[in-house]
Design a protein around this motif. Structure first.
Motif, PDB file in Angstrom:
ATOM      1  N   LEU A  75      29.047   4.022   8.148  1.00 16.02           N
ATOM      2  CA  LEU A  75      28.815   3.419   6.829  1.00 16.02           C
ATOM      3  C   LEU A  75      28.656   4.509   5.763  1.00 16.02           C
ATOM      4  N   TYR A  76      28.006   5.598   6.135  1.00 18.97           N
ATOM      5  CA  TYR A  76      27.817   6.723   5.213  1.00 18.97           C
ATOM      6  C   TYR A  76      29.171   7.335   4.842  1.00 18.97           C
ATOM      7  N   LEU A  77      30.014   7.515   5.856  1.00 20.05           N
ATOM      8  CA  LEU A  77      31.355   8.057   5.600  1.00 20.05           C
ATOM      9  C   LEU A  77      32.136   7.164   4.646  1.00 20.05           C
ATOM     10  N   LEU A  78      32.081   5.866   4.889  1.00 16.64           N
ATOM     11  CA  LEU A  78      32.803   4.933   4.030  1.00 16.64           C
ATOM     12  C   LEU A  78      32.243   4.951   2.609  1.00 16.64           C
ATOM     13  N   SER A  79      30.928   5.100   2.486  1.00 21.58           N
ATOM     14  CA  SER A  79      30.318   5.190   1.156  1.00 21.58           C
ATOM     15  C   SER A  79      30.802   6.429   0.427  1.00 21.58           C
ATOM     16  N   ALA A  80      30.984   7.521   1.178  1.00 20.86           N
ATOM     17  CA  ALA A  80      31.419   8.776   0.567  1.00 20.86           C
ATOM     18  C   ALA A  80      32.888   8.725   0.167  1.00 20.86           C
ATOM     19  N   LEU A  81      33.708   8.081   0.994  1.00 21.51           N
ATOM     20  CA  LEU A  81      35.155   8.119   0.785  1.00 21.51           C
ATOM     21  C   LEU A  81      35.670   7.005  -0.116  1.00 21.51           C
ATOM     22  N   ASN A  82      34.887   5.923  -0.260  1.00 20.11           N
ATOM     23  CA  ASN A  82      35.324   4.827  -1.126  1.00 20.11           C
ATOM     24  C   ASN A  82      35.218   5.243  -2.585  1.00 20.11           C
ATOM     25  N   GLU A  83      36.347   5.212  -3.289  1.00 22.14           N
ATOM     26  CA  GLU A  83      36.321   5.563  -4.704  1.00 22.14           C
ATOM     27  C   GLU A  83      35.620   4.489  -5.524  1.00 22.14           C
ATOM     28  N   VAL A  84      35.612   3.259  -5.024  1.00 18.39           N
ATOM     29  CA  VAL A  84      34.907   2.169  -5.699  1.00 18.39           C
ATOM     30  C   VAL A  84      33.573   1.984  -4.996  1.00 18.39           C
ATOM     31  N   PRO A  85      32.443   2.304  -5.650  1.00 21.32           N
ATOM     32  CA  PRO A  85      31.148   2.189  -4.985  1.00 21.32           C
ATOM     33  C   PRO A  85      30.792   0.743  -4.693  1.00 21.32           C
ATOM     34  N   GLY A  86      29.965   0.566  -3.662  1.00 21.53           N
ATOM     35  CA  GLY A  86      29.452  -0.761  -3.354  1.00 21.53           C
ATOM     36  C   GLY A  86      30.416  -1.664  -2.615  1.00 21.53           C
ATOM     37  N   LEU A 127      32.231  27.329  -5.274  1.00 13.79           N
ATOM     38  CA  LEU A 127      32.755  26.071  -5.812  1.00 13.79           C
ATOM     39  C   LEU A 127      34.210  25.855  -5.402  1.00 13.79           C
ATOM     40  N   LEU A 128      35.048  26.863  -5.585  1.00 13.57           N
ATOM     41  CA  LEU A 128      36.477  26.698  -5.296  1.00 13.57           C
ATOM     42  C   LEU A 128      36.745  26.591  -3.801  1.00 13.57           C
ATOM     43  N   ALA A 129      35.864  27.143  -2.980  1.00 14.84           N
ATOM     44  CA  ALA A 129      36.033  27.004  -1.532  1.00 14.84           C
ATOM     45  C   ALA A 129      35.711  25.591  -1.072  1.00 14.84           C
ATOM     46  N   ALA A 130      34.809  24.907  -1.800  1.00 12.31           N
ATOM     47  CA  ALA A 130      34.367  23.579  -1.375  1.00 12.31           C
ATOM     48  C   ALA A 130      35.205  22.443  -1.946  1.00 12.31           C
ATOM     49  N   LEU A 131      35.655  22.581  -3.182  1.00 11.08           N
ATOM     50  CA  LEU A 131      36.301  21.456  -3.869  1.00 11.08           C
ATOM     51  C   LEU A 131      37.519  20.874  -3.151  1.00 11.08           C
ATOM     52  N   PRO A 132      38.368  21.674  -2.489  1.00  4.85           N
ATOM     53  CA  PRO A 132      39.529  21.058  -1.828  1.00  4.85           C
ATOM     54  C   PRO A 132      39.176  20.025  -0.773  1.00  4.85           C
ATOM     55  N   ASP A 133      37.957  20.063  -0.239  1.00  4.46           N
ATOM     56  CA  ASP A 133      37.536  19.071   0.759  1.00  4.46           C
ATOM     57  C   ASP A 133      36.944  17.824   0.126  1.00  4.46           C
ATOM     58  N   TYR A 134      36.769  17.815  -1.180  1.00  3.39           N
ATOM     59  CA  TYR A 134      36.146  16.691  -1.859  1.00  3.39           C
ATOM     60  C   TYR A 134      37.191  15.649  -2.260  1.00  3.39           C
ATOM     61  N   ARG A 146      33.596  24.560   6.404  1.00  8.95           N
ATOM     62  CA  ARG A 146      33.679  23.462   5.446  1.00  8.95           C
ATOM     63  C   ARG A 146      32.664  22.377   5.821  1.00  8.95           C
ATOM     64  N   PRO A 147      32.243  21.562   4.867  1.00  8.46           N
ATOM     65  CA  PRO A 147      31.176  20.589   5.137  1.00  8.46           C
ATOM     66  C   PRO A 147      31.518  19.663   6.292  1.00  8.46           C
ATOM     67  N   THR A 148      30.526  19.376   7.111  1.00  6.22           N
ATOM     68  CA  THR A 148      30.723  18.442   8.218  1.00  6.22           C
ATOM     69  C   THR A 148      30.974  17.038   7.693  1.00  6.22           C
ATOM     70  N   MET A 149      30.275  16.672   6.639  1.00  8.77           N
ATOM     71  CA  MET A 149      30.420  15.352   6.042  1.00  8.77           C
ATOM     72  C   MET A 149      30.974  15.499   4.626  1.00  8.77           C
ATOM     73  N   PRO A 150      31.711  14.503   4.162  1.00 13.80           N
ATOM     74  CA  PRO A 150      32.156  14.553   2.761  1.00 13.80           C
ATOM     75  C   PRO A 150      30.958  14.370   1.835  1.00 13.80           C
ATOM     76  N   PRO A 151      31.061  14.839   0.612  1.00 17.70           N
ATOM     77  CA  PRO A 151      29.921  14.722  -0.308  1.00 17.70           C
ATOM     78  C   PRO A 151      29.700  13.277  -0.748  1.00 17.70           C
ATOM     79  N   VAL A 152      28.478  13.002  -1.140  1.00 14.22           N
ATOM     80  CA  VAL A 152      28.140  11.680  -1.678  1.00 14.22           C
ATOM     81  C   VAL A 152      27.515  11.865  -3.057  1.00 14.22           C
ATOM     82  N   GLU A 212      39.010  13.243  -4.847  1.00 13.01           N
ATOM     83  CA  GLU A 212      39.322  13.613  -6.233  1.00 13.01           C
ATOM     84  C   GLU A 212      38.218  13.242  -7.216  1.00 13.01           C
ATOM     85  N   VAL A 213      37.698  12.018  -7.104  1.00  9.70           N
ATOM     86  CA  VAL A 213      36.683  11.565  -8.056  1.00  9.70           C
ATOM     87  C   VAL A 213      35.425  12.419  -7.947  1.00  9.70           C
TER      88      VAL A 213
END
Length: 501
Positions: free
Chosen positions: A189-200, A321-328, A5-11, A330-331
């Protein structure tokens, strides 16, 4: 989830054209480009390519910074970036070619040994592609990062005064440690940018410093740890002030009124103002800009880190796609699904998703949940694909849900076995989520299921699903009613005994 699974969450990345515009408007690169154009007829430079005194004055005036106390420093910084990124190129004068490092030390400050003219890279800023612009900006950013972790110049000057030698140990400066700490901060900071549902969203500087220093298992930081956090904050304040002009971060600096000022003997000259809890922003607020998110991801990819971006899966098959999405989050999972679906017809997409959702392996429930969520975005033209699987043990339940949500007619009633199987599968897909909100939601689901179906535990243990026993065990732990919880544990025992036979 799978081990790969991805080392980092998607951005979510901004379009390259937009990022290139951000790069061009970053104050430091914009000034460097202006100086490179200004150098059109040739500008005298010193041994290291720096502007000689008269040229520095003229360059500062060209940038409209002559009235700023820090104007010459800003100009020198922008000029150095122009040199480092190839926006200007240096041609040594005939006399200058013979000047070595030893001889350079004896030259006056305003001695010119070369000439700077616009470099080939300058044309790319206006006529190149967005990627060309970003490549130039990225090279400049690396230079600025190196400057951000450099020791204090005043300390170096003090050591070199009167013929002294540079002593890195006396400076209490370790270049590897400094670079590693800043990389870690940018990673957070990158992790927080990826995980924050509200950008910025800005991050308070104290929290960011603490994230790198306070151990995870420490309930209350010690005085020593708090001193380390305070020192790290001041170092980060200096670094972010350096990084902001290149456009990597958006930074609100520490309010200087909150910093105690000491004299040479360490006595307090000016006490720090007291800080109310609601004024925490005065200790500094920072976030990665969209350009910063792109840059940190680019550096991670160069370092071999798996750092996905939304849209990476658009050309992949449904299994991927289905293997990756559970780690993403929701948004972002929805955004990724939308891009994947946009590249396919609704009917083809639905058939591919349904085929990939099958399986009795331990990740099957998660794949089916991801498939159900993705199918919820599919247009009604996919209806034939859903009707084709109404009798499928894995997919019949979710197919009926999809058809019912769209108010479509002629939906056959599911068998009790199918209802129970879908129930177990749905709960199994949520067992690995440790989030408090998710756990509360699962508890409500468990309670609701048992209230809707009398004799639920008398029947559900017979369900031929690999996760039946585990699901019942968790239901026994979560159910608020003690009697129902006991029935769930008994059912789990029966399910394990049946599976062992």
């Amino acid at each position: 989830m799978p081990a790969d699974r991805p080392t980092m969450p998607p951005v979510r990345l901004h379009p390259e054209a937009e990022l290139a515009r951000d790069a061009l408007s970053a104050p430091l690169l914009a000034r460097a480009a202006r100086l490179a154009r200004w150098a059109g007829t040739g500008v005298p430079v010193g041994v290291g390519g720096e502007l000689v005194d008269k040229s520095l004055i003229a360059a500062t005036e060209h940038l409209d910074l002559a009235g700023d106390e820090e104007g010459p420093a800003y100009t020198a910084e922008a000029w150095q970036l122009a040199v480092d990124t190839g926006l200007v190129e240096i041609t040594e004068d005939e006399d200058g070619a013979a000047v070595d490092d030893a001889a350079a030390a004896d030259l006056p400050d305003d001695a010119a040994v070369g000439t700077a003219t616009p470099g080939e890279e300058l044309a790319l800023l206006t006529s190149g592609s967005p990627q060309d612009v970003l490549d130039i900006w990225l090279g400049g950013m690396e230079t600025v990062l190196a400057d951000a972790v450099a020791p204090d110049l005043s300390d170096i000057a003090e050591q070199l005064a009167d013929g002294g030698e540079l002593d890195l140990d006396a400076l209490d400066w370790n270049p590897e440690e400094e670079a590693e700490l800043l990389d870690g901060i940018l990673g957070n900071l990158y992790l927080l940018s990826a995980l924050n549902e509200v950008p910025g969203q800005d991050v308070p500087l104290p929290a960011l410093a603490a994230s790198m220093i306070v151990p995870d298992d420490m309930d209350e930081p010690t005085d020593e740890i708090l001193e380390e956090v305070s020192a790290a904050m001041m170092r980060l304040d200096d670094q972010f002030r350096v990084l902001e002009p290149i456009g990597l971060v958006a930074y609100r600096p520490v309010d200087e009124a909150l910093i105690e000022e000491l004299d040479e003997d360490g006595d307090t000259v000016r006490a720090a103002e007291p800080l109310a809890d609601e004024d925490v922003a005065r200790y500094g607020m920072v976030r990665l800009t969209p350009l910063g998110v792109w840059a940190v991801r680019a550096r991670m990819l160069d370092a071999g880190v798996d750092a996905p971006a939304v849209g990476d899966l658009a050309d992949q098959n449904a299994d991927t796609l289905l293997a990756a999405l559970p780690d993403y989050p929701e948004v972002l999972a929805q955004a990724e699904s939308e891009q994947w679906l946009a590249a396919r017809t609704p009917l083809d997409a639905a058939r591919d998703l349904l085929a990939a959702a099958r399986g009795d392996d331990e990740y099957g429930p998660l794949r089916r949940l991801a498939a159900q969520q993705t199918l919820s975005l599919v247009a009604p033209e996919a209806e034939p694909a859903l009707r084709e699987v109404l009798d499928d043990r894995y997919l019949g339940g979710l197919a009926r849900v999809w058809l019912a949500e769209r108010g479509l007619p002629d939906i056959p009633e599911p068998s009790q076995d199918m209802v129970f199987w879908l129930t177990v599968d749905t709960i199994a897909a949520q067992l690995g989520d440790t989030d408090d909100a998710a756990a509360a939601e699962l508890r409500e689901l468990v309670q609701g299921l048992t209230e809707q179906h009398s004799g639920f535990f008398d029947e559900v243990w017979r369900v031929d699903h690999p996760a039946t026993a585990e699901v019942l065990e968790v239901m026994g732990q979560l159910h608020p009613d003690k009697k129902a919880a006991k029935e769930a544990r008994k059912a789990a025992f029966k399910a394990r005994s049946r599976q062992a036979d």
